[in-house]
Design a protein around this motif. Structure first.
Motif, PDB file in Angstrom:
ATOM      1  N   LYS A 205       0.827  -1.209   0.000  1.00 42.90           N
ATOM      2  CA  LYS A 205       0.000   0.000   0.000  1.00 42.90           C
ATOM      3  C   LYS A 205       0.857   1.253   0.000  1.00 42.90           C
ATOM      4  CE  LYS A 205      -3.728   2.269   2.547  1.00 42.90           C
ATOM      5  NZ  LYS A 205      -4.617   2.184   3.735  1.00 42.90           N
ATOM      6  N   ALA A 206       1.935   1.246   0.807  1.00 39.86           N
ATOM      7  CA  ALA A 206       2.822   2.409   0.864  1.00 39.86           C
ATOM      8  C   ALA A 206       3.554   2.596  -0.464  1.00 39.86           C
ATOM      9  CB  ALA A 206       3.821   2.240   2.008  1.00 39.86           C
ATOM     10  N   LYS A 207       3.935   1.499  -1.093  1.00 42.84           N
ATOM     11  CA  LYS A 207       4.621   1.601  -2.385  1.00 42.84           C
ATOM     12  C   LYS A 207       3.711   2.207  -3.444  1.00 42.84           C
ATOM     13  CE  LYS A 207       7.752  -2.303  -1.635  1.00 42.84           C
ATOM     14  NZ  LYS A 207       8.122  -3.676  -2.078  1.00 42.84           N
ATOM     15  N   LEU A 208       2.443   1.811  -3.472  1.00 45.56           N
ATOM     16  CA  LEU A 208       1.501   2.354  -4.455  1.00 45.56           C
ATOM     17  C   LEU A 208       1.248   3.835  -4.219  1.00 45.56           C
ATOM     18  CD1 LEU A 208      -1.145  -0.523  -4.704  1.00 45.56           C
ATOM     19  CD2 LEU A 208       0.633   0.090  -6.359  1.00 45.56           C
ATOM     20  N   GLN A 209       1.225   4.244  -2.957  1.00 36.59           N
ATOM     21  CA  GLN A 209       0.987   5.659  -2.652  1.00 36.59           C
ATOM     22  C   GLN A 209       2.131   6.544  -3.131  1.00 36.59           C
ATOM     23  OE1 GLN A 209       0.329   5.648   1.570  1.00 36.59           O
ATOM     24  NE2 GLN A 209      -1.862   5.186   1.380  1.00 36.59           N
ATOM     25  N   ARG A 210       3.331   5.983  -3.227  1.00 38.47           N
ATOM     26  CA  ARG A 210       4.479   6.770  -3.675  1.00 38.47           C
ATOM     27  C   ARG A 210       4.618   6.814  -5.197  1.00 38.47           C
ATOM     28  NH1 ARG A 210       6.970   4.009   0.701  1.00 38.47           N
ATOM     29  NH2 ARG A 210       8.086   2.617  -0.717  1.00 38.47           N
ATOM     30  N   LEU A 211       3.760   6.062  -5.940  1.00 38.46           N
ATOM     31  CA  LEU A 211       3.830   6.092  -7.402  1.00 38.46           C
ATOM     32  C   LEU A 211       3.304   7.422  -7.924  1.00 38.46           C
ATOM     33  CD1 LEU A 211       2.557   2.492  -8.269  1.00 38.46           C
ATOM     34  CD2 LEU A 211       4.926   3.325  -8.287  1.00 38.46           C
ATOM     35  N   SER A 212       3.869   7.867  -9.021  1.00 37.85           N
ATOM     36  CA  SER A 212       3.437   9.137  -9.615  1.00 37.85           C
ATOM     37  C   SER A 212       2.071   8.973 -10.279  1.00 37.85           C
ATOM     38  CB  SER A 212       4.471   9.592 -10.658  1.00 37.85           C
ATOM     39  OG  SER A 212       4.601   8.612 -11.683  1.00 37.85           O
ATOM     40  N   GLU A 213       1.386  10.100 -10.487  1.00 37.72           N
ATOM     41  CA  GLU A 213       0.071  10.077 -11.122  1.00 37.72           C
ATOM     42  C   GLU A 213       0.197   9.584 -12.556  1.00 37.72           C
ATOM     43  OE1 GLU A 213      -2.800  10.522  -9.824  1.00 37.72           O
ATOM     44  OE2 GLU A 213      -1.979  10.995  -7.850  1.00 37.72           O
ATOM     45  N   GLY A 214      -0.738   8.732 -12.949  1.00 39.36           N
ATOM     46  CA  GLY A 214      -0.716   8.187 -14.301  1.00 39.36           C
ATOM     47  C   GLY A 214       0.060   6.904 -14.445  1.00 39.36           C
ATOM     48  N   ASP A 215       0.731   6.493 -13.387  1.00 39.19           N
ATOM     49  CA  ASP A 215       1.482   5.237 -13.465  1.00 39.19           C
ATOM     50  C   ASP A 215       0.498   4.074 -13.541  1.00 39.19           C
ATOM     51  OD1 ASP A 215       3.026   2.875 -12.743  1.00 39.19           O
ATOM     52  OD2 ASP A 215       4.602   4.287 -12.153  1.00 39.19           O
ATOM     53  N   PRO A 216       0.611   3.210 -14.590  1.00 35.51           N
ATOM     54  CA  PRO A 216      -0.350   2.117 -14.764  1.00 35.51           C
ATOM     55  C   PRO A 216      -0.395   1.149 -13.598  1.00 35.51           C
ATOM     56  CG  PRO A 216       1.292   2.160 -16.541  1.00 35.51           C
ATOM     57  CD  PRO A 216       1.622   3.263 -15.625  1.00 35.51           C
ATOM     58  N   ARG A 217       0.695   1.077 -12.818  1.00 37.59           N
ATOM     59  CA  ARG A 217       0.698   0.157 -11.678  1.00 37.59           C
ATOM     60  C   ARG A 217      -0.312   0.556 -10.612  1.00 37.59           C
ATOM     61  NH1 ARG A 217       6.992   0.242 -10.339  1.00 37.59           N
ATOM     62  NH2 ARG A 217       6.647   2.398 -11.032  1.00 37.59           N
ATOM     63  N   LYS A 218      -0.715   1.832 -10.607  1.00 33.15           N
ATOM     64  CA  LYS A 218      -1.719   2.271  -9.646  1.00 33.15           C
ATOM     65  C   LYS A 218      -3.074   1.640  -9.921  1.00 33.15           C
ATOM     66  CE  LYS A 218      -0.536   6.634  -7.474  1.00 33.15           C
ATOM     67  NZ  LYS A 218      -0.997   8.002  -7.209  1.00 33.15           N
ATOM     68  N   TYR A 219      -3.318   1.260 -11.177  1.00 36.55           N
ATOM     69  CA  TYR A 219      -4.635   0.776 -11.573  1.00 36.55           C
ATOM     70  C   TYR A 219      -4.629  -0.725 -11.843  1.00 36.55           C
ATOM     71  CZ  TYR A 219      -4.717   5.776 -12.355  1.00 36.55           C
ATOM     72  OH  TYR A 219      -4.589   7.133 -12.206  1.00 36.55           O
ATOM     73  N   ALA A 220      -3.570  -1.404 -11.407  1.00 33.51           N
ATOM     74  CA  ALA A 220      -3.487  -2.848 -11.649  1.00 33.51           C
ATOM     75  C   ALA A 220      -4.601  -3.583 -10.917  1.00 33.51           C
ATOM     76  CB  ALA A 220      -2.119  -3.362 -11.211  1.00 33.51           C
ATOM     77  N   ASP A 221      -4.865  -3.203  -9.665  1.00 37.82           N
ATOM     78  CA  ASP A 221      -5.921  -3.875  -8.907  1.00 37.82           C
ATOM     79  C   ASP A 221      -7.284  -3.608  -9.511  1.00 37.82           C
ATOM     80  OD1 ASP A 221      -4.024  -4.854  -7.205  1.00 37.82           O
ATOM     81  OD2 ASP A 221      -4.282  -3.272  -5.704  1.00 37.82           O
ATOM     82  N   MET A 222      -7.507  -2.375  -9.978  1.00 40.29           N
ATOM     83  CA  MET A 222      -8.798  -2.038 -10.574  1.00 40.29           C
ATOM     84  C   MET A 222      -9.014  -2.820 -11.869  1.00 40.29           C
ATOM     85  SD  MET A 222     -10.261   1.669 -11.792  1.00 40.29           S
ATOM     86  CE  MET A 222      -9.081   1.746 -13.148  1.00 40.29           C
ATOM     87  N   ALA A 223      -7.962  -2.929 -12.676  1.00 37.68           N
ATOM     88  CA  ALA A 223      -8.081  -3.669 -13.921  1.00 37.68           C
ATOM     89  C   ALA A 223      -8.326  -5.149 -13.672  1.00 37.68           C
ATOM     90  CB  ALA A 223      -6.818  -3.476 -14.751  1.00 37.68           C
ATOM     91  N   ALA A 224      -7.706  -5.675 -12.644  1.00 34.92           N
ATOM     92  CA  ALA A 224      -7.891  -7.089 -12.337  1.00 34.92           C
ATOM     93  C   ALA A 224      -9.279  -7.376 -11.806  1.00 34.92           C
ATOM     94  CB  ALA A 224      -6.845  -7.530 -11.327  1.00 34.92           C
ATOM     95  N   SER A 225      -9.906  -6.348 -11.195  1.00 28.83           N
ATOM     96  CA  SER A 225     -11.235  -6.556 -10.632  1.00 28.83           C
ATOM     97  C   SER A 225     -12.341  -6.525 -11.681  1.00 28.83           C
ATOM     98  CB  SER A 225     -11.519  -5.481  -9.567  1.00 28.83           C
ATOM     99  OG  SER A 225     -11.553  -4.194 -10.168  1.00 28.83           O
ATOM    100  N   VAL A 226     -12.050  -5.996 -12.866  1.00 22.81           N
ATOM    101  CA  VAL A 226     -13.063  -5.931 -13.930  1.00 22.81           C
ATOM    102  C   VAL A 226     -13.243  -7.313 -14.524  1.00 22.81           C
ATOM    103  CG1 VAL A 226     -13.671  -4.929 -16.157  1.00 22.81           C
ATOM    104  CG2 VAL A 226     -12.512  -3.542 -14.438  1.00 22.81           C
ATOM    105  N   SER A 227     -14.475  -7.826 -14.553  1.00 21.37           N
ATOM    106  CA  SER A 227     -14.751  -9.161 -15.079  1.00 21.37           C
ATOM    107  C   SER A 227     -14.755  -9.132 -16.608  1.00 21.37           C
ATOM    108  CB  SER A 227     -16.098  -9.664 -14.554  1.00 21.37           C
ATOM    109  OG  SER A 227     -16.421 -10.906 -15.141  1.00 21.37           O
TER     110      SER A 227
END
Length: 256
Positions: A205-227
């Motif tokens: 969680k701390a690592k994701l918070q330090r990612l810059s805006e627009g970094d695709p890694r921030k949305y990896a969980d959201m993309a994985a949750s889409v069926s």
């Protein structure tokens, strides 16, 4: 008019039970510092340091916590040991490192340990003395303890307070933590623990918070949750198209 001390029932504790052991000194019998035993400058210095250790609960007394005016008065006989202990407990240094960082209930237990040489009997006693703090202030509370019959009978004017009749526990005035749990939570001192450091800097969680805006890694969980069930991409090839039906005729709108 100050409120009278509430009634509470003393419970039998180990340090209050008459000892049936040997009277000689051992590791469970505290050394008693008395003014009448002083015969040299070293003896009076020992009484002073014993008073600091008992009241401040510090193995090593810091120079800026010393009360040199009280020390001087005790050396020349202007005050008694009781007044010296009273002055240490009512000093600005004691207020800063003990009183400000504890609630009234815990403050009562600490002062009973350090000034009367015993722990609080029960919660009823803590409540009774905490009301004294609320009505008389902390200095009035200290005066009530120092002028009490229990203190007079146990230590008088010439003896440094000590833990009485300890047969199981070691000196508790030297191991009592300075800060209560509630103060640690509000002041945030618990955040200095190494476990909070690990969580703050090395958790996912701390690592994701330090990612810059627009970094695709921030949305990896959201993309994985889409069926993606039932959403298959269509395979279109040129060989599978029916060009005759797709091309309209000119003018008539009919197909060839």
């Amino acid at each position: 008019m100050a409120l009278p001390l509430l009634q509470y029932k003393p419970t039998t504790q180990n340090q209050r039970v008459k000892s049936f052991g040997k009277a000689d000194q051992n590791e469970d019998t505290p050394y008693i510092y008395r003014l009448e035993d002083v015969s040299s400058y070293t003896d009076i210095q020992n009484i002073i340091w014993a008073g600091y250790r008992q009241v401040f609960s510090e193995h090593e007394i810091l120079s800026f916590n010393r009360q040199k005016n009280l020390e001087s008065q005790l050396k020349n006989g202007s005050i008694t040991v009781r007044d010296f202990i009273r002055g240490l407990a009512q000093s600005e240094a004691f207020y800063r490192i003990v009183v400000e960082v504890n609630n009234n209930y815990r403050l009562v237990d600490i002062c009973l340990r350090r000034l009367l040489g015993r722990a609080a009997y029960n919660k009823d006693e803590e409540i009774a003395w905490s009301i004294k703090i609320a009505t008389l202030g902390f200095k009035g509370f200290v005066n009530a303890l120092m002028d009490s019959e229990e203190y007079t009978n146990s230590f008088g004017d010439t003896t440094v307070p000590y833990q009485r009749k300890r047969m199981e526990g070691r000196p508790f005035n030297l191991v009592t933590p300075r800060y209560g749990e509630d103060f640690r939570e509000t002041a945030g001192t618990v955040k200095t623990d190494w476990r909070f450091t690990l969580e703050k800097f090395y958790s996912e969680k701390a690592k994701l918070q330090r990612l810059s805006e627009g970094d695709p890694r921030k949305y990896a969980d959201m993309a994985a949750s889409v069926s993606n069930k039932g959403n298959y991409a269509q395979s279109i090839r040129a060989s599978s198209l029916d060009y005759l039906n797709l091309v309209p005729s000119r003018g008539t709108g009919k197909r060839f």
